[in-house]
Scaffold this motif. Structure first.
Motif: not given
Ligand SMILES: [Zn+2]
Length: 297
Positions: A6, A71, A128, A196, A250
């Motif tokens: 991620h 996104y 994502e 998450h 992230d």
């Molecule tokens: Zn996210």
């Protein structure tokens, strides 16, 4: 083998002037999320370019990163990022893989064409995504088509998930567990990754009826230090099994805003190493589970 599943990366002109870059593309939500925090605090968003990412991976012993699309609110920005990621993967196929992002506004045929193009250019998953933030439903026919392709191509699909009881922040959206469960049930052949830690959905899996439609779902650990205490990892492992947890950071988010001026991988990895997972569980979370998910076993 350490695989961070991620990671986000942006083109140089987005990094240089995020607000202007976003404004020119109608991406107000992203601009708000990466901009200064309400009340004047420094943004949690850190920035890294392609070389910076590889440097930070090397410094922390991260073997591979999976670049996740954002996104976006428009199909055009999705296509732009997919092209950027294709270039990144071409430059370093040994260290990077990348997922395609999409917007349902492109329509069924538009989404199909964009995913085919992305696949031809070397991308290898979807995400994502966060339909509620992008402005379409989990039941949109264009998303269904994307998921059918993902199943056929054995592409993992990463969805952003928020915690129902989590803190409020500007532009927060709800990602209802019931809708996510229904989506996973409608597409049993898709390997989903709920980001998450799935907004703590794993704990609801203590209910067998909740667990049933989620057997094709894994949970990534992205941004966890901003959200949860480190005990969350062994507890989630106890709830759903460590084999369903995949390490994701992230990056380049600053996961420890008080301690990190710049993004890096090492501090979170050290939190994971000390969180109480057994050595075999830890090895699975850090890379083994991803290799299995990707390899189709
Ligand atoms: Zn996210």
């Amino acid at each position: 083998m350490i695989i961070d599943c991620h990671v986000h990366l942006y083109p140089g002109d987005a990094i240089a002037a995020p607000a202007a870059w976003a404004e020119g593309r109608g991406e107000a939500r992203w601009a708000a999320m990466v901009g200064p925090r309400a009340g004047g605090g420094a943004s949690l968003q850190g920035w890294a370019d392609f070389d910076g990412l590889l440097r930070d991976m090397d410094a922390a012993g991260v073997d591979r990163s999976v670049l996740l699309g954002w996104y976006w609110e428009t199909a055009a920005t999705c296509a732009e990022q997919n092209s950027f990621y294709a270039e990144c993967v071409r430059r370093h196929p040994d260290r990077l893989e990348a997922f395609a992002t999409l917007h349902a506004a492109a329509g069924v045929e538009g989404v199909r064409a964009e995913l085919r193009r992305s696949r031809d250019e070397g991308l290898s998953g979807i995400g994502e995504l966060c339909p509620p933030a992008q402005g379409f439903g989990y039941d949109d026919p264009a998303l269904a088509v994307a998921l059918e392709l993902a199943a056929a191509w054995r592409w993992p699909v990463n969805l952003h998930v928020t915690e129902p009881a989590g803190r409020a922040y500007p532009w927060r959206v709800e990602t209802p567990f019931l809708e996510l469960m229904a989506l996973a049930a409608r597409h049993p052949d898709v390997r989903f990754i709920f980001a998450h830690l799935g907004g703590l959905l794993p704990f609801f899996e203590l209910n067998a009826a909740v667990a049933k439609p989620l057997t094709n779902v894994s949970y990534d650990t992205a941004a966890s230090p901003l959200l949860y205490r480190p005990e969350v990892f062994p507890l989630v492992a106890k709830a759903v099994g460590a084999e369903r947890i995949v390490y994701g950071s992230d990056y380049p988010l600053r996961l420890y805003p008080k301690l990190q001026a710049q993004p890096e991988f090492a501090r979170f990895l050290s939190e994971l190493r000390g969180c109480g997972l057994a050595p075999a569980e830890l090895a699975a979370v850090l890379g083994g589970n991803w290799a299995r998910l990707r390899g189709g076993v």
